[in-house]
Design a protein around this motif. Structure first.
Motif, PDB file in Angstrom:
ATOM      1  N   GLY A   4     -63.068 -23.674 -19.444  1.00 12.33           N
ATOM      2  CA  GLY A   4     -63.828 -23.290 -18.266  1.00 12.33           C
ATOM      3  C   GLY A   4     -64.643 -22.024 -18.450  1.00 12.33           C
ATOM      4  N   LEU A   5     -64.617 -21.438 -19.654  1.00 11.15           N
ATOM      5  CA  LEU A   5     -65.402 -20.234 -19.910  1.00 11.15           C
ATOM      6  C   LEU A   5     -66.892 -20.557 -20.053  1.00 11.15           C
ATOM      7  CD1 LEU A   5     -63.062 -18.352 -22.413  1.00 11.15           C
ATOM      8  CD2 LEU A   5     -63.486 -17.804 -20.005  1.00 11.15           C
ATOM      9  N   ASN A   6     -67.197 -21.764 -20.496  1.00  8.50           N
ATOM     10  CA  ASN A   6     -68.590 -22.218 -20.580  1.00  8.50           C
ATOM     11  C   ASN A   6     -68.770 -23.372 -19.592  1.00  8.50           C
ATOM     12  OD1 ASN A   6     -71.126 -23.116 -21.193  1.00  8.50           O
ATOM     13  ND2 ASN A   6     -70.769 -23.393 -23.383  1.00  8.50           N
ATOM     14  N   THR A   7     -69.562 -23.135 -18.567  1.00  6.32           N
ATOM     15  CA  THR A   7     -69.758 -24.157 -17.531  1.00  6.32           C
ATOM     16  C   THR A   7     -71.045 -24.956 -17.728  1.00  6.32           C
ATOM     17  OG1 THR A   7     -70.875 -22.561 -16.089  1.00  6.32           O
ATOM     18  CG2 THR A   7     -68.487 -22.767 -15.853  1.00  6.32           C
ATOM     19  N   GLU A   8     -71.850 -24.553 -18.725  1.00  3.11           N
ATOM     20  CA  GLU A   8     -73.138 -25.219 -18.943  1.00  3.11           C
ATOM     21  C   GLU A   8     -72.991 -26.298 -20.012  1.00  3.11           C
ATOM     22  OE1 GLU A   8     -75.840 -24.613 -17.118  1.00  3.11           O
ATOM     23  OE2 GLU A   8     -74.685 -23.140 -15.966  1.00  3.11           O
ATOM     24  N   TYR A   9     -72.479 -27.443 -19.613  1.00  2.95           N
ATOM     25  CA  TYR A   9     -72.330 -28.546 -20.554  1.00  2.95           C
ATOM     26  C   TYR A   9     -72.679 -29.857 -19.867  1.00  2.95           C
ATOM     27  CZ  TYR A   9     -67.803 -29.325 -18.230  1.00  2.95           C
ATOM     28  OH  TYR A   9     -66.820 -29.558 -17.300  1.00  2.95           O
ATOM     29  N   ARG A  10     -72.963 -30.854 -20.680  1.00  6.08           N
ATOM     30  CA  ARG A  10     -73.180 -32.217 -20.195  1.00  6.08           C
ATOM     31  C   ARG A  10     -72.083 -33.102 -20.764  1.00  6.08           C
ATOM     32  NH1 ARG A  10     -77.699 -30.731 -22.552  1.00  6.08           N
ATOM     33  NH2 ARG A  10     -77.655 -32.435 -24.072  1.00  6.08           N
ATOM     34  N   GLY A  11     -71.736 -34.128 -20.021  1.00  3.18           N
ATOM     35  CA  GLY A  11     -70.615 -34.967 -20.419  1.00  3.18           C
ATOM     36  C   GLY A  11     -69.471 -34.755 -19.448  1.00  3.18           C
ATOM     37  N   ALA A  12     -68.277 -35.162 -19.851  1.00  2.00           N
ATOM     38  CA  ALA A  12     -67.132 -35.074 -18.950  1.00  2.00           C
ATOM     39  C   ALA A  12     -65.900 -34.567 -19.690  1.00  2.00           C
ATOM     40  CB  ALA A  12     -66.836 -36.445 -18.339  1.00  2.00           C
ATOM     41  N   ILE A  13     -65.104 -33.758 -18.971  1.00  2.00           N
ATOM     42  CA  ILE A  13     -63.812 -33.296 -19.459  1.00  2.00           C
ATOM     43  C   ILE A  13     -62.773 -33.707 -18.423  1.00  2.00           C
ATOM     44  CG2 ILE A  13     -62.403 -31.302 -20.100  1.00  2.00           C
ATOM     45  CD1 ILE A  13     -65.018 -29.865 -20.869  1.00  2.00           C
ATOM     46  N   LEU A  14     -61.789 -34.473 -18.856  1.00  2.00           N
ATOM     47  CA  LEU A  14     -60.776 -35.004 -17.948  1.00  2.00           C
ATOM     48  C   LEU A  14     -59.421 -34.358 -18.233  1.00  2.00           C
ATOM     49  CD1 LEU A  14     -63.087 -37.193 -17.995  1.00  2.00           C
ATOM     50  CD2 LEU A  14     -61.296 -38.876 -17.504  1.00  2.00           C
ATOM     51  N   LEU A  15     -58.717 -33.988 -17.166  1.00  2.00           N
ATOM     52  CA  LEU A  15     -57.357 -33.458 -17.252  1.00  2.00           C
ATOM     53  C   LEU A  15     -56.433 -34.459 -16.587  1.00  2.00           C
ATOM     54  CD1 LEU A  15     -55.527 -30.974 -17.952  1.00  2.00           C
ATOM     55  CD2 LEU A  15     -55.922 -30.206 -15.609  1.00  2.00           C
ATOM     56  N   HIS A  16     -55.552 -35.069 -17.374  1.00  2.00           N
ATOM     57  CA  HIS A  16     -54.626 -36.094 -16.874  1.00  2.00           C
ATOM     58  C   HIS A  16     -55.368 -37.198 -16.117  1.00  2.00           C
ATOM     59  CE1 HIS A  16     -51.384 -33.571 -18.202  1.00  2.00           C
ATOM     60  NE2 HIS A  16     -51.731 -32.592 -17.383  1.00  2.00           N
ATOM     61  N   GLY A  17     -56.521 -37.584 -16.659  1.00  2.00           N
ATOM     62  CA  GLY A  17     -57.273 -38.702 -16.102  1.00  2.00           C
ATOM     63  C   GLY A  17     -58.239 -38.346 -14.996  1.00  2.00           C
ATOM     64  N   GLN A  18     -58.261 -37.078 -14.559  1.00  2.00           N
ATOM     65  CA  GLN A  18     -59.153 -36.664 -13.477  1.00  2.00           C
ATOM     66  C   GLN A  18     -60.248 -35.760 -14.043  1.00  2.00           C
ATOM     67  OE1 GLN A  18     -58.769 -37.805 -10.232  1.00  2.00           O
ATOM     68  NE2 GLN A  18     -57.156 -39.070 -11.155  1.00  2.00           N
ATOM     69  N   GLU A  19     -61.523 -36.099 -13.734  1.00  2.00           N
ATOM     70  CA  GLU A  19     -62.609 -35.285 -14.258  1.00  2.00           C
ATOM     71  C   GLU A  19     -62.597 -33.900 -13.629  1.00  2.00           C
ATOM     72  OE1 GLU A  19     -67.488 -35.297 -14.881  1.00  2.00           O
ATOM     73  OE2 GLU A  19     -66.461 -37.114 -14.163  1.00  2.00           O
ATOM     74  N   LEU A  20     -62.777 -32.886 -14.486  1.00  2.00           N
ATOM     75  CA  LEU A  20     -62.780 -31.500 -14.032  1.00  2.00           C
ATOM     76  C   LEU A  20     -64.177 -31.077 -13.610  1.00  2.00           C
ATOM     77  CD1 LEU A  20     -60.623 -29.961 -16.900  1.00  2.00           C
ATOM     78  CD2 LEU A  20     -59.924 -30.145 -14.503  1.00  2.00           C
ATOM     79  N   PRO A  21     -64.290 -30.260 -12.571  1.00  2.00           N
ATOM     80  CA  PRO A  21     -65.593 -29.654 -12.272  1.00  2.00           C
ATOM     81  C   PRO A  21     -65.906 -28.591 -13.312  1.00  2.00           C
ATOM     82  CG  PRO A  21     -63.901 -28.730 -10.850  1.00  2.00           C
ATOM     83  CD  PRO A  21     -63.238 -29.833 -11.635  1.00  2.00           C
ATOM     84  N   ALA A  22     -67.178 -28.280 -13.461  1.00  2.00           N
ATOM     85  CA  ALA A  22     -67.563 -27.262 -14.441  1.00  2.00           C
ATOM     86  C   ALA A  22     -66.941 -25.914 -14.108  1.00  2.00           C
ATOM     87  CB  ALA A  22     -69.085 -27.152 -14.507  1.00  2.00           C
ATOM     88  N   VAL A  23     -66.894 -25.583 -12.817  1.00  2.00           N
ATOM     89  CA  VAL A  23     -66.256 -24.338 -12.364  1.00  2.00           C
ATOM     90  C   VAL A  23     -64.828 -24.678 -11.933  1.00  2.00           C
ATOM     91  CG1 VAL A  23     -66.339 -22.431 -10.727  1.00  2.00           C
ATOM     92  CG2 VAL A  23     -68.474 -23.391 -11.630  1.00  2.00           C
ATOM     93  N   ARG A  24     -63.848 -24.141 -12.633  1.00  2.00           N
ATOM     94  CA  ARG A  24     -62.451 -24.523 -12.434  1.00  2.00           C
ATOM     95  C   ARG A  24     -61.798 -23.706 -11.313  1.00  2.00           C
ATOM     96  NH1 ARG A  24     -62.217 -26.582 -17.741  1.00  2.00           N
ATOM     97  NH2 ARG A  24     -64.234 -27.636 -17.814  1.00  2.00           N
ATOM     98  N   ASP A  25     -60.762 -24.293 -10.710  1.00  2.76           N
ATOM     99  CA  ASP A  25     -60.023 -23.603  -9.665  1.00  2.76           C
ATOM    100  C   ASP A  25     -58.725 -23.025 -10.218  1.00  2.76           C
ATOM    101  OD1 ASP A  25     -58.409 -25.802 -10.040  1.00  2.76           O
ATOM    102  OD2 ASP A  25     -58.881 -26.737  -8.115  1.00  2.76           O
ATOM    103  N   LYS A  26     -57.954 -22.338  -9.360  1.00  7.92           N
ATOM    104  CA  LYS A  26     -56.716 -21.687  -9.793  1.00  7.92           C
ATOM    105  C   LYS A  26     -55.691 -22.705 -10.282  1.00  7.92           C
ATOM    106  CE  LYS A  26     -55.002 -18.339  -7.313  1.00  7.92           C
ATOM    107  NZ  LYS A  26     -54.572 -17.512  -6.150  1.00  7.92           N
ATOM    108  N   ALA A  27     -55.690 -23.884  -9.698  1.00 10.33           N
ATOM    109  CA  ALA A  27     -54.731 -24.909 -10.107  1.00 10.33           C
ATOM    110  C   ALA A  27     -54.924 -25.286 -11.571  1.00 10.33           C
ATOM    111  CB  ALA A  27     -54.867 -26.142  -9.211  1.00 10.33           C
TER     112      ALA A  27
END
Length: 265
Positions: A60-83
């Motif tokens: 989450g340190l670099n939010t400028e990307y294209r494509g998808a990053i999934l955590l346990h099957g759920q796509e993450l937003p570019a800007v991450r939350d505390k969870a």
């Protein structure tokens, strides 16, 4: 019917570009891989290959990307939350630069607990210091009073204190002496077994990755050129020409004493 368990982390068609126009640098190009829960996965490559850039996007340190990053099957937003940061933490390359020089170890470890509102703060600090092979007495030391290996243990403790499930490891041993590297790798190996952690590790050192990871991807010019198991790497079974050249260079360069250190670790 049992549903399949999703990967702990999945990267799909990841692209990262720095700059624009004629000066644009396509640093990461269509990178894709999966990491199963409890697995240790390595990204290997020379400086500039794009491996650390991938890790910064995962963290989450670099939010400028294209494509998808999934955590346990759920796509993450570019800007991450505390969870997200409760589940995923990052160990940086430089154990001195990643610790505040004017804060005691106790303050360094208490800070994430305060941010996330966790209970039993001092008990958690003592427990995590023991877990990384230090002890409660280290709470009252400053980073400059610690050795490089001790500083990296504190950095690992800072990640573990939130009880995450995934650790992102950015060359966590490259700034340490060879004998200390083996100690930290053995610590990471033990912690993973005890806590069921998932690792994604970046390194330019094939021996380090082969020691800790089951699978790995070799990167060159922003792309993954080959994905293989650590066993295949140790057996010299790389098929891509760049992978074979990197493997040959690594074996030829590493001193015999250093090879023995990792073989015994």
């Amino acid at each position: 019917m049992t549903l399949p368990i999703p990967p702990a982390l999945e990267v799909i068609d990841l692209n990262i570009t720095f700059g624009r126009g004629a000066k644009a640098n396509h640093a990461v190009q269509r990178v894709a891989f999966r990491v199963a829960p409890g697995e240790a996965y390595g990204l290997i490559g020379e400086s500039g290959s794009g491996k650390s850039t991938v890790l910064r996007a995962l963290s989450g340190l670099n939010t400028e990307y294209r494509g998808a990053i999934l955590l346990h099957g759920q796509e993450l937003p570019a800007v991450r939350d505390k969870a997200f940061f409760r589940q995923t933490q990052m160990v940086f390359q430089d154990p001195y630069g990643s610790l505040h020089p004017r804060k005691m170890v106790n303050q360094v470890l208490l800070e994430p607990l305060v941010i996330h509102g966790l209970d039993r703060p001092q008990q958690r600090v003592d427990e995590v210091l023991r877990a990384v092979g230090l002890g409660p007495a280290f709470r009252f030391r400053y980073p400059h009073q610690l050795s490089g290996g001790q500083r990296q243990r504190v950095a690992i403790a800072r990640c573990l204190i939130l009880e995450p499930k995934i650790l992102l490891l950015d060359e966590p041993t490259s700034a340490l002496d060879v004998s200390v590297q083996a100690e930290i790798l053995n610590l990471l190996h033990r912690l993973r077994a005890e806590r069921g952690l998932t690792y994604v590790m970046v390194s330019h050192d094939l021996a380090v990755v082969a020691h800790l990871c089951e699978r790995l991807a070799i990167m060159n010019g922003g792309r993954i050129v080959e994905e293989m198991t650590a066993a295949a790497l140790r057996a010299g079974q790389a098929t891509d020409p760049y992978s074979r050249a990197l493997l040959a260079a690594s074996i030829g360069y590493r001193p015999a004493a250093e090879q023995d250190t990792f073989a015994e670790a």
